[in-house]
Motif scaffolding. Structure first.
Motif, short mmCIF file in Angstrom:
data_model
loop_
_atom_site.label_atom_id
_atom_site.label_comp_id
_atom_site.label_asym_id
_atom_site.label_seq_id
_atom_site.Cartn_x
_atom_site.Cartn_y
_atom_site.Cartn_z
N UNK A 282 -5.20 17.88 -5.87
CA UNK A 282 -6.59 17.92 -6.27
C UNK A 282 -8.25 17.90 -5.64
N UNK A 283 -7.64 17.98 -4.70
CA UNK A 283 -8.92 18.36 -3.74
C UNK A 283 -9.93 19.65 -4.29
N UNK B 166 -9.09 23.00 -4.35
CA UNK B 166 -8.83 24.10 -3.23
C UNK B 166 -7.92 25.00 -3.58
N UNK C 49 -9.60 13.48 -12.05
CA UNK C 49 -8.13 13.94 -11.41
C UNK C 49 -7.36 15.55 -12.23
N UNK D 283 -10.58 13.11 0.50
CA UNK D 283 -10.65 14.27 0.00
C UNK D 283 -11.11 14.43 -1.52
N UNK D 284 -9.18 14.00 -1.34
CA UNK D 284 -9.05 14.47 -3.09
C UNK D 284 -9.73 12.93 -4.09
N UNK E 150 2.60 4.88 -4.98
CA UNK E 150 3.35 4.81 -4.45
C UNK E 150 3.21 3.41 -3.86
N UNK E 151 4.32 2.08 -3.62
CA UNK E 151 3.97 1.46 -2.50
C UNK E 151 4.86 1.10 -1.67
N UNK F 88 0.87 -1.22 0.22
CA UNK F 88 0.03 -0.34 -0.23
C UNK F 88 1.04 0.65 -0.02
N UNK F 89 0.22 2.47 -0.11
CA UNK F 89 0.82 3.55 -0.19
C UNK F 89 1.10 4.00 1.31
N UNK G 136 0.82 16.97 -3.91
CA UNK G 136 -0.06 16.60 -5.63
C UNK G 136 -1.88 16.58 -5.07
N UNK G 137 -1.66 15.50 -3.93
CA UNK G 137 -2.88 15.60 -3.36
C UNK G 137 -3.80 16.49 -3.56
N UNK H 198 3.78 14.47 -3.45
CA UNK H 198 3.11 13.33 -3.84
C UNK H 198 2.16 14.14 -2.53
N UNK H 199 2.56 14.41 -1.38
CA UNK H 199 1.85 14.93 -0.43
C UNK H 199 0.61 16.60 -1.27
N UNK I 152 -8.54 9.51 -3.25
CA UNK I 152 -7.66 8.71 -4.15
C UNK I 152 -8.11 7.53 -3.28
N UNK J 213 8.41 12.50 -1.54
CA UNK J 213 6.45 12.00 -1.06
C UNK J 213 5.70 13.80 -0.50
#
Lengths: 385, 165, 351
Positions: free
Chosen positions: C97-98, C100, C1, A101-102, C235-236, A77-78, C93-94, C90-91, A104, C87
């Motif tokens: 995506x929301x 705001x 997305x 919220x995104x 990511x994993x 998992x991430x 980017x997420x 990534x945070x 994902x 990372x």
């Protein structure tokens, strides 16, 4: 705002000075297992894991998400690990919420912990770094002058801090996870406890605890599958400001005020004092309660102490603050922020047991860190926003 | 239970790591100043504020600061606290006073120890001066200044330091 | 997305030891350059996120002073991960995506020269069973290299070729630390460091910093002629215990690559965060990259490996190729943990 985010499971360990009965994975799984039971889910239902904790030196393991991947069911998992100093428990919850919220992930496990008994936290906090000034007086020595400045600005009665400590310690008796419990605590006992960093007394100070807190966050559809009532995220905000600069107000930091303003806007709140039913805020030394009351806009500037003195922040007051007993009662540093966020969600879910604020429908969770410079906050409600 | 069947609940795994730290350009200037018995700061080219100790940049304007400024060791206590528990890093006995001191000419206070003053006489607005170690002990370290002590000047007016409180 | 793109990238020159500047002084010019390049005024960047590590810096809360370098006044919305800056990207980017916010500044820094890096990295290991045995990072990588060479049919010569190619390509990268023309045969003549790895198979110790600005949709199009769009990112993490996974295969990279959509189109170039030569081959296999895909034209981590930065730098280098029109579809990869335990893969496309 994105997708709705629900909190469907919450778990905490029994916080204590030394949890030598468990390893780090054991400590975390104690909280996670409780959160899973609450949420009616298991390891396979989780899509991603977000871990938060304060400096790695506190346990002596660098980037612990790596070795904890297995224990946290994160393999395949991430996984993310957040570190924003004292506010980390809160910012971790915000990062986890953002994944929902995104759109994902459907279910995210978020955990924060501290197991200071594994290393030497006092050393880690005061280690002498070359070329920098020695920290001679600890965290209390850093914050006590700010508290004195608050007292000078506001002319608050000198026993305001005592009253906060008494309230939080009485509340702690109703919270089975509390680290510090003083069944016989009285005003006099607090007042007569040793003075540590004038004006902060021993009983007005937070402990150093081992403990963990976990939450299961879920998207709307996934939330329906959980047996217990969810809490819904109504708004989130984070703000940071630098440690030192000319004219910095460390008593009523701009970052805190801006963070609260954005939070209320997102959550559609005009009058926080009236519209919020309770708050869990980060009070490591008693006087931070009146200071944060002003910083959060619950009281006009200079009058936060009145709320404490009038009993407004007591568990039966009109804006109960820290019904859980707060950071003064349990302080696993990396987890303390998440505990505030979790306790606010417990309240609006009606699942806070003996320390439940009756009828709580909207609550604020607040965390701060560093030199009063990192802020993370959320507002949760019993209904979807 | 015999030794071999008792559960192992803890292990000791000592860690030893050595690090070399870099002071950085701004700190290096400041520390060289300390070695010469001087307190050096830097002024921001945009807002004009003086940082002591200097950090190489103005936090507000987000620009590098290069202009060097020397300030005297005199200043004003903006706030303080009385520490009553022993400190690992100090050899003095509690109670002792720590204070935020706004040096004359600097625009932000810095944290220091106050001595040569009964701890219950320390107050906001009190005027103080730096007490240095003997000349032969000066070195590139904050510890070249032992502590601050009160001087015979009237307390600073609240207005003069209230924005730093 | 939402469509999110990298619109700028800046990095400090990777050096063996930065003696002059501290972390804040290293980060400041890099952040300034990335912000200027982005075309978005600092005050209008909605979110800031960074990656760095206390144990690397030898002090707790080491990321706090870096705030001085990034213009955190008036107060900013800001967060930090104790991980490679990839990372942090990534945070951010997420968060975009929301819906705001539309932009983010990401930065990372690390001075691996401060401590004895292999010793420091030992602390990443399970504190009860592995760390007390003190296996250093090079030895662990060697375990993996042995496992890979014996099952893949690749040879130590193949590894030396990767090392030589990386340093040669690095000649065109002003930020690279190790550059030059090396003959793989000569390299093979060097003694083992930890068999089967020689010095050239290992990354250098580097101090460095990097910054990237992300922008969404119309904002990206407004400020950049050729934004590098993030078409997919995932990511994993794998099991921690080295015996609990197949060290010769990077299953988490394969999974992340699948989810990021690597196989959905032709890949021109890949910037892979492979600090050791054999890991480049493992990652190529995992991502299913064809033989003609150029890997690490920047020289990659073998030419400069600032901890906590090298992963973010791969994203930056891949994006730069797209922004310069030198490629149209790229893969960026970042790794964390011993022997490729955790991996992030992104697919980037030019306009």
């Amino acid at each position: 705002m994105g997708e709705h985010c629900a909190i469907v499971g919450i778990g905490q360990t029994k916080h204590d000075t030394l949890r030598i009965d468990v390893s780090v994975p054991g400590l975390i799984r104690e909280a996670v297992t409780k959160a899973f039971e609450d949420a009616g889910v298991s390891w396979g239902d989780i899509d991603a894991v977000v871990l938060g904790k304060a400096p790695d030196m506190f346990e002596g393991t660098m980037m612990p998400e790596l070795f904890l991947a297995d224990a946290l069911g994160a393999v395949g998992k991430p996984m993310l690990r957040v570190h924003t100093a004292g506010s980390v428990g809160g910012s971790t919850a915000l990062v986890a919420a953002s994944l929902i919220q995104a759109g994902i992930h459907k279910r995210v496990l978020t955990v924060a912990y501290e197991k200071q008994s594994e290393s030497n936290a006092m050393w880690a906090l005061t280690v002498r770094i070359p070329f920098q000034q020695a920290i001679v007086a600890g965290a209390g020595g850093y914050f006590a002058p700010l508290i004195r400045a608050y007292m000078a600005r506001t002319k608050a009665p000198e026993d305001t801090g005592i009253r906060v400590a008494l309230k939080d310690r009485l509340n702690a008796l109703k919270n089975p996870t509390s680290h510090l419990t003083f069944p016989d605590v009285t005003y006099d006992m607090v007042r007569d406890s040793p003075m540590l960093w004038d004006p902060i007394r021993y009983l007005e100070t937070c402990p150093s605890s081992d403990g963990a807190c976990a939450m299961v966050l879920a998207a709307e559809d996934a939330a329906k599958q959980s047996p217990n009532p969810p809490a819904w995220v109504h708004g989130t905000a984070m703000r940071s400001e630098p440690t030192m600069f000319p004219g910095r107000d460390q008593v009523n930091p701009q970052a805190g005020r801006d963070c609260a303003a954005e939070l209320y806007k997102k959550a559609g709140i005009q009058n926080p004092r009236k519209e919020l039913d309770c708050a869990e805020i980060y009070v490591p030394f008693s006087w931070f309660e009146p200071m944060w009351m002003e910083n959060l806009g619950f009281a006009p500037e200079g009058e936060g102490w009145k709320m404490t003195q009038e009993g407004a922040t007591a568990i039966d007051g009109d804006l109960p603050v820290n019904a859980s007993g707060g950071v003064l009662s349990s302080n696993p540093i990396g987890a303390s922020g998440m505990i505030r966020f979790a306790e606010s969600a417990l309240q609006v879910r009606g699942r806070a047991g003996e320390h439940q604020v009756p009828g709580a429908k909207k609550a604020l969770g607040h965390a701060y860190g560093g030199g009063s410079q990192f802020f993370a906050m959320w507002i949760v409600g019993s209904e979807q926003p | 239970m015999s030794e071999s069947t008792k559960p192992v609940t803890a292990i000791k795994a000592p860690v030893h790591l050595e690090f070399s730290y870099t002071a950085g350009r701004a700190s290096t200037r400041f520390l060289h100043g300390m070695a010469e018995g001087k307190i050096l700061g830097q002024r921001c080219p945009e807002c004009g504020k003086v940082y002591v100790p200097p950090r190489g940049s103005c936090t507000i304007c987000a620009v590098p600061t290069e202009a060097e400024v020397e300030v005297t060791g005199k200043g004003t206590v903006t706030t303080f606290c009385i520490v009553r528990i022993p400190s690992d890093s100090l050899s003095i006995d509690p109670p002792f006073t720590c204070a935020h001191i706004l040096l004359d000419g600097a625009d932000l206070p810095f944290f220091a120890l106050i001595q040569e003053c009964p701890f219950d006489e320390v107050r906001m607005g009190m005027r103080v001066e730096a007490v240095w170690v003997p000349k032969e002990e000066l070195g590139p370290t904050f510890e070249s200044i032992k502590y601050f002590r009160p001087i015979d000047e009237p307390d600073a007016a609240f207005e003069s330091y209230k924005e730093h409180l | 997305m939402r469509d999110v793109a990298i619109v700028s990238f800046a990095q400090a020159k990777n050096v063996r030891r930065e003696l002059d500047a501290n972390e804040v002084e290293m980060v400041m010019p890099v952040v300034r350059e990335a912000v200027e390049q982005s075309g978005i005024p600092r005050r209008e960047i909605d979110f800031t996120c960074s990656g760095s590590c206390d144990y690397l810096a030898g002090q707790p809360f080491s990321f706090v002073s870096a705030l001085d370098a990034v213009g955190a006044w008036p107060p900013i919305s800001e967060s930090h991960v104790e991980m490679d800056g990839a990372w942090a990207l990534y945070e951010a980017w997420v968060k975009i995506q929301i819906g705001d916010i539309d932009s983010a500044l990401i930065y990372a820094f690390g001075k691996a020269s401060m401590g004895d890096l292999p010793d420091v990295l030992t602390l990443q290991l399970d504190p009860y069973y592995m760390a007390p045995l003190s296996p250093d990072s090079v030895s662990l990588a060697a375990l993996q290299a042995r496992a890979y060479l014996e099952t893949s049919g690749h040879s130590e010569r193949d590894l030396a070729v990767i090392a030589a190619r990386s340093r040669k390509d690095a000649k065109t990268n002003p930020a690279a630390q190790l550059t030059g023309d090396f003959d793989p045969e000569r390299l093979l003549g060097d003694p083992y460091l930890v068999s089967p790895l020689r010095k050239h198979d290992c990354p250098p110790i580097s101090d460095g910093a990097a910054a990237i600005v992300l922008a969404a949709g119309d904002l990206a199009r407004k400020v950049s002629k050729r934004p590098a769009w993030i078409r997919g990112i995932d990511h994993r993490i794998e099991a921690h215990g080295l015996g609990n996974r197949d060290l010769a295969k990077s299953l988490s990279t394969a999974e992340a690559g699948r989810r990021a959509g690597v196989g959905d189109g032709n890949v021109d170039v890949a910037e892979l965060h492979a600090p050791f030569t054999h890991q480049e081959l493992i990652l190529r296999d995992a991502l299913g990259l064809a033989n003609d895909v150029r890997v690490n034209p920047s020289g990659g981590p073998l030419a400069g490996n600032p901890m906590m930065v090298a992963g973010l730098a791969r994203f930056g280098e891949a994006a730069r190729l797209l922004m310069d029109g030198q490629a149209s579809r790229a893969v960026a990869h970042a790794t964390s943990g011993p022997c490729l335990q955790q991996n992030m893969v992104a697919v980037l496309e030019g306009e």
